[in-house]
Scaffold this motif. Structure first.
Motif, short mmCIF file in Angstrom:
data_model
loop_
_atom_site.label_atom_id
_atom_site.label_comp_id
_atom_site.label_asym_id
_atom_site.label_seq_id
_atom_site.Cartn_x
_atom_site.Cartn_y
_atom_site.Cartn_z
N SER A 77 15.63 -4.92 1.64
CA SER A 77 14.91 -3.80 2.24
C SER A 77 14.02 -4.27 3.38
CB SER A 77 14.05 -3.08 1.19
OG SER A 77 13.20 -2.13 1.80
N MET A 78 14.35 -3.89 4.60
CA MET A 78 13.54 -4.27 5.74
C MET A 78 12.23 -3.49 5.78
SD MET A 78 14.85 -4.89 9.66
CE MET A 78 16.01 -6.14 9.13
N LYS A 79 12.10 -2.46 4.98
CA LYS A 79 10.83 -1.74 4.91
C LYS A 79 9.75 -2.59 4.26
CE LYS A 79 12.70 2.98 4.62
NZ LYS A 79 12.76 4.21 3.80
N THR A 80 10.14 -3.57 3.46
CA THR A 80 9.16 -4.38 2.74
C THR A 80 9.02 -5.80 3.28
OG1 THR A 80 10.78 -5.17 1.10
CG2 THR A 80 9.66 -3.09 0.63
N HIS A 81 10.00 -6.30 4.04
CA HIS A 81 9.91 -7.67 4.51
C HIS A 81 11.02 -8.00 5.49
CE1 HIS A 81 13.19 -8.12 1.66
NE2 HIS A 81 13.40 -9.35 2.10
N LYS A 82 10.85 -9.13 6.16
CA LYS A 82 11.89 -9.74 6.99
C LYS A 82 11.80 -11.25 6.81
CE LYS A 82 11.51 -6.43 10.87
NZ LYS A 82 11.22 -6.34 12.33
N TRP A 83 12.91 -11.92 7.01
CA TRP A 83 12.94 -13.38 6.99
C TRP A 83 13.30 -13.91 8.37
CZ3 TRP A 83 11.07 -15.91 2.99
CH2 TRP A 83 11.13 -15.36 1.70
N GLN A 84 12.59 -14.95 8.79
CA GLN A 84 12.92 -15.67 10.03
C GLN A 84 13.21 -17.12 9.68
OE1 GLN A 84 9.70 -16.24 12.84
NE2 GLN A 84 11.10 -16.48 14.57
N GLN A 85 14.40 -17.58 9.98
CA GLN A 85 14.75 -18.96 9.67
C GLN A 85 14.00 -19.92 10.60
OE1 GLN A 85 18.95 -20.35 8.80
NE2 GLN A 85 18.62 -21.45 10.73
N LEU A 86 13.41 -20.96 9.99
CA LEU A 86 12.71 -21.99 10.74
C LEU A 86 13.41 -23.34 10.68
CD1 LEU A 86 9.09 -21.15 9.52
CD2 LEU A 86 10.16 -20.44 11.67
N HIS A 87 14.21 -23.55 9.65
CA HIS A 87 14.97 -24.79 9.48
C HIS A 87 16.20 -24.47 8.62
CE1 HIS A 87 15.77 -29.07 9.21
NE2 HIS A 87 15.92 -28.94 7.91
N PRO A 88 17.41 -24.94 9.02
CA PRO A 88 17.76 -26.05 9.89
C PRO A 88 17.52 -25.84 11.39
CG PRO A 88 19.51 -25.60 8.30
CD PRO A 88 18.57 -24.46 8.24
N SER A 89 17.45 -24.59 11.85
CA SER A 89 17.12 -24.33 13.24
C SER A 89 16.18 -23.14 13.28
CB SER A 89 18.40 -24.06 14.06
OG SER A 89 19.04 -22.88 13.59
N VAL A 90 15.46 -22.99 14.37
CA VAL A 90 14.53 -21.88 14.51
C VAL A 90 15.28 -20.68 15.08
CG1 VAL A 90 12.43 -21.06 15.61
CG2 VAL A 90 12.58 -23.43 14.85
N SER A 91 15.23 -19.58 14.35
CA SER A 91 15.91 -18.36 14.77
C SER A 91 15.01 -17.52 15.66
CB SER A 91 16.34 -17.54 13.55
OG SER A 91 16.87 -16.28 13.93
N ASN A 92 15.61 -16.80 16.59
CA ASN A 92 14.86 -15.90 17.47
C ASN A 92 14.83 -14.47 16.95
OD1 ASN A 92 14.22 -17.87 19.44
ND2 ASN A 92 16.29 -17.69 20.29
N SER A 93 15.30 -14.27 15.73
CA SER A 93 15.32 -12.92 15.16
C SER A 93 14.96 -12.96 13.69
CB SER A 93 16.71 -12.28 15.35
OG SER A 93 17.70 -13.03 14.65
N CYS A 94 14.68 -11.79 13.15
CA CYS A 94 14.37 -11.65 11.73
C CYS A 94 15.42 -10.78 11.07
CB CYS A 94 12.99 -11.03 11.54
SG CYS A 94 11.62 -12.11 11.99
N SER A 119 0.82 -1.21 0.00
CA SER A 119 0.00 0.00 0.00
C SER A 119 0.86 1.26 0.00
CB SER A 119 -0.93 0.01 1.23
OG SER A 119 -1.79 -1.10 1.22
N TYR A 120 2.03 1.19 0.62
CA TYR A 120 2.89 2.35 0.76
C TYR A 120 4.22 2.19 0.02
CZ TYR A 120 -0.15 4.14 4.48
OH TYR A 120 -1.21 4.63 5.19
N GLU A 121 4.58 0.97 -0.32
CA GLU A 121 5.87 0.73 -0.94
C GLU A 121 5.77 -0.49 -1.84
OE1 GLU A 121 6.11 0.45 2.99
OE2 GLU A 121 4.78 -1.11 2.26
N ASP A 122 6.85 -0.80 -2.54
CA ASP A 122 6.90 -2.01 -3.36
C ASP A 122 6.59 -3.23 -2.50
OD1 ASP A 122 8.44 -4.39 -4.68
OD2 ASP A 122 8.43 -2.86 -6.23
N PRO A 123 5.88 -4.23 -3.05
CA PRO A 123 5.53 -5.40 -2.23
C PRO A 123 6.73 -6.12 -1.64
CG PRO A 123 4.26 -5.39 -4.26
CD PRO A 123 5.28 -4.30 -4.39
N LEU A 124 7.85 -6.13 -2.35
CA LEU A 124 9.03 -6.86 -1.87
C LEU A 124 10.27 -6.36 -2.60
CD1 LEU A 124 9.45 -9.28 0.18
CD2 LEU A 124 9.78 -10.70 -1.83
N ILE A 125 11.24 -5.92 -1.86
CA ILE A 125 12.52 -5.50 -2.42
C ILE A 125 13.62 -6.20 -1.64
CG2 ILE A 125 14.08 -3.58 -2.93
CD1 ILE A 125 11.67 -1.73 -2.88
N GLU A 126 14.43 -6.98 -2.33
CA GLU A 126 15.49 -7.71 -1.65
C GLU A 126 16.41 -6.74 -0.91
OE1 GLU A 126 16.49 -6.88 -5.90
OE2 GLU A 126 14.83 -7.83 -4.85
#
Length: 304
Positions: free
Chosen positions: A247-264, A238-245
């Motif tokens: 760019s934390m303004k558009t997304h974050k990744w949280q690892q779930l495997h091989p281990s679960v991360s406590n951060s994004c 609505s305010y920015e591009d749906p996804l820009i590699e």
């Protein structure tokens, strides 16, 4: 690209994977304030009748884990155990695996990953947390993309060949300075990358890149949603591009495997990337939403 697909299908021996992440663990991983990043960003104004008066409500912003994106070498071996059967072999998509040899000096051969994009199971938990937690545009457990159903696009790459980003070097790279993991385009399942963990991340970024958009040349269900100001809801894009590699303004990744991360985080990251012996990876894709509690007929909002 056709040659790569044929080679991967005919040269790989398979083993049954040891699935290492389940739905309960994925849901538990959402209890993370660093990933959600809830904040008040403005005020919404509503007209409430009768008698008519202007009412207000807080406008909030936070990240929501929309989907789980898995990338894995062996067909049918999605590391999200309950969802692994969805990516089982289909006609034309029976094989999988890498063309990498055991020789450490041979890191210039292409790796292959299947990719699945499935609604995050925490959708049902977050939707009942109160008026100041925004609704997600996705539905838990719903498949939005299964690469085994997209053979021409993901295995052959024929639908991506004519994009300028696919044929011009340096366009849409997951890179920061000299730290480069690979290109987003062509958005298909092969990548020359010596580090399997980085290859898994790039494949997840590729699948997410078109799933968040509409009208892309792949077999998928888009998670793009239009803003609904009348109910005080502004989804990603609505305010920015749906996804820009990167760019934390558009997304974050949280690892779930091989281990679960406590951060994004966004990619590329510094330091070593965790690798899975069987080439399977899973990540939660968090994207920013804004919303207000509806209190009548929407007039306008101020703030971000």
């Amino acid at each position: 690209m056709l040659v790569f697909a044929s080679a991967a299908i005919t040269s790989t021996a398979f083993s049954t994977p040891a699935h290492a992440v389940n739905t309960a663990q994925i849901v538990a991983a959402t209890a993370n304030t660093q990933c959600m990043e809830w904040s008040v960003v403005g005020v919404c104004f509503w007209l409430k009748c009768y008698p008519c008066k202007v009412r207000t409500s807080m406008k909030v912003k936070h990240y929501i884990p929309e989907v789980v994106v898995s990338s894995y070498a062996n067909t049918g071996a999605n590391p999200w155990s309950e969802m692994s059967s969805l990516g089982s072999a289909k006609p034309g998509a029976e094989g999988g695996g890498n063309l990498i040899t055991p020789n450490n000096k041979r890191d210039n051969l292409p790796r292959f990953k299947n990719a699945d994009v499935i609604g995050h199971p925490a959708d049902y938990v977050l939707s009942n947390m109160g008026d100041y937690i925004c609704d997600s545009a996705t539905t838990g457990f719903r498949p939005y993309y299964l690469s085994t159903l997209d053979v021409p696009g993901w295995r052959w790459g024929v639908t991506e060949m004519l994009y300028p980003q696919s044929i011009i070097p340096g366009r849409r790279e997951i890179q920061k300075g000299m730290n480069g993991w690979g290109s987003v385009y062509p958005r298909q399942g092969f990548l020359v990358q010596g580090d399997d963990g980085k290859a898994g991340a790039v494949m997840a970024q590729r699948a997410a890149d078109f799933v968040v958009r509409t009208g892309q040349p792949h077999v998928y269900k888009s998670i793009h949603a239009r803003r609904k100001e009348s109910r005080g809801w502004w989804p990603p894009g609505s305010y920015e591009d749906p996804l820009i590699e990167g760019s934390m303004k558009t997304h974050k990744w949280q690892q779930l495997h091989p281990s679960v991360s406590n951060s994004c985080e966004v990619w590329p990251t510094t330091g070593l990337v965790e690798q899975d012996e069987q080439g399977g990876y899973a990540y939660a894709l968090w994207r920013p939403y804004r919303c207000c509690e509806p209190k009548g007929t929407f007039l306008y909002s101020i703030g971000q």
